[in-house]
Design an enzyme around this catalytic site. Sequence first.
Site, PDB file in Angstrom:
ATOM      1  N   TRP A 141      34.960  40.203  37.761  1.00  0.00           N
ATOM      2  CA  TRP A 141      35.269  40.964  36.548  1.00  0.00           C
ATOM      3  C   TRP A 141      33.967  41.092  35.743  1.00  0.00           C
ATOM      4  CZ3 TRP A 141      37.395  38.538  31.547  1.00  0.00           C
ATOM      5  CH2 TRP A 141      37.871  39.527  30.669  1.00  0.00           C
ATOM      6  N   ASP A 223      39.929  31.062  36.083  1.00  0.00           N
ATOM      7  CA  ASP A 223      40.388  32.129  35.202  1.00  0.00           C
ATOM      8  C   ASP A 223      41.756  32.574  35.735  1.00  0.00           C
ATOM      9  OD1 ASP A 223      40.822  34.253  33.559  1.00  0.00           O
ATOM     10  OD2 ASP A 223      39.040  35.394  34.143  1.00  0.00           O
ATOM     11  N   LYS A 261      48.801  40.134  30.727  1.00  0.00           N
ATOM     12  CA  LYS A 261      49.446  40.937  31.776  1.00  0.00           C
ATOM     13  C   LYS A 261      50.862  40.442  32.042  1.00  0.00           C
ATOM     14  CE  LYS A 261      45.007  41.855  32.488  1.00  0.00           C
ATOM     15  NZ  LYS A 261      44.233  43.025  32.354  1.00  0.00           N
TER      16      LYS A 261
HETATM   17  C1  LMR Z   1      40.566  44.955  33.513  1.00  0.00           C
HETATM   18  O1  LMR Z   1      39.848  44.250  34.242  1.00  0.00           O
HETATM   19  O2  LMR Z   1      40.667  46.168  33.639  1.00  0.00           O
HETATM   20  C2  LMR Z   1      41.375  44.309  32.430  1.00  0.00           C
HETATM   21  O3  LMR Z   1      41.344  42.940  32.570  1.00  0.00           O
HETATM   22  C3  LMR Z   1      41.002  44.794  31.094  1.00  0.00           C
HETATM   23  C4  LMR Z   1      39.704  44.202  30.615  1.00  0.00           C
HETATM   24  O4  LMR Z   1      39.725  43.507  29.594  1.00  0.00           O
HETATM   25  O5  LMR Z   1      38.677  44.405  31.249  1.00  0.00           O
END
Ligand code: LMR
Length: 417
Positions: A141, A223, A261
């Site tokens: 992420w 996480d 979520k």
């Molecule tokens: C995503 O990865 O799209 C979501 O978790 C929203 C974010 O905060 O990035």
Amino acid sequence: MTTLPTRLTDLTPVPPDEIFALGAAYAVDPHPQKVSLGAGVYRTDDGKPWPLPSVEKAERELLAENDLSRHEYTAIEGDVPFLPLARDLMFGFKGEDSEEDAKARIATVQTVAGTGANHLGALFLKAHLKPRSVWLSNPSWANHLLIWELAGVPHKSYPYYKAATRSFDFEGMMSTLESEAQEGDAILLHACAHNPTGLDPSKEQWIAIADLCERKKIFPFFDSAYQGFASGSPDEDAWAVRYFFNSKPDMEICVAQSFSKNFGLYGQRVGAFHWVTGRNATSLRDIVFGNLCHYIRGEFSMGPRVGTSIVKKILTNDDLVAEWHEDLRAMSSRIKAMRTALYNELVRLETPGTWEHIIEQNGMFSYTGLTPKQIYLLKEKYHIYLIKSGRASISGLSSKNVLYVARSIDEVVRNVQ
Ligand code: LMR
């Protein structure tokens, strides 16, 4: 050239956050067939946000109660009765006395959602564990990179994704950590529904990862953003965290827990951070807790309480818990159905390439394998929005647009590399 009257001489522009910038571009696109596969948010088959029915029921009850103290301050650690509920959801306690010793290992505080939990944990680790590096999966992420950069901990990458087979690179991950990770380093692990790849380790692989962390003395930082959302079962999606917790009782770990979520409470910013001490170090628990509160007080004083009131209402009522489980199953099964629909149509169209990964990946996202040029064309010509890495938020698909999306992918794949 004139000189600006400012002391901010080293300030340079920051590129906008890709996920949220894409959402903003989508919002103003007037095209009637536009499709958003960007941010990881749940959408119904009509493409609408979905306040969970269990959440709406809880909200109605809260409104009827008219609690006069509902806008008062809570405690620095957060909404106090929410904390054991969050902990028990994560670690699986069902209220048995025999679990008191295990609970005594955990310090829990409320955070500003999952990002806030990651951030608080990163600050705490930087100050007190002083890892030389934090290991992030490649890819991860994007916000993980920013959070650790702002905390001042350099990051290293462990292989996670094998592009050739569009699969989890377990061997690459293990051999890199084995040869390069140093004692005292931290490792960021996605508890389930890996973002962005949708590829999770098997249970056997998790066991090997836990052994490696223990042997090499690497600190596991989980996480957990999708508990219950990925499989429909909060227990199943917490398997990895609970395995580390129960099977490695001498290991310290921590968990950043999001309720965005799984309760659909994106904008309410509900989260928790759990620090787990080793079983022979439980005397540290309260000291850790006090230190976490110290950071919270200096940064935002305490987390917000509307979202936690909703979660409390649900988790303390068996009927609402059952309804929430229904809601989780509804979300996860619609996403799975959309994976299948997209896959079937790509196969039917004989779109060049292999597409099994779309149905094998787990959770909110598919890592499609589409190239940046293909993604650009999808947006410019077909008004289908996904981020440059090729991650698609499957929830943006519906029975109304999935054939259009499959046909657009087909055309793009045939025309651009
Ligand atoms: C995503 O990865 O799209 C979501 O978790 C929203 C974010 O905060 O990035």
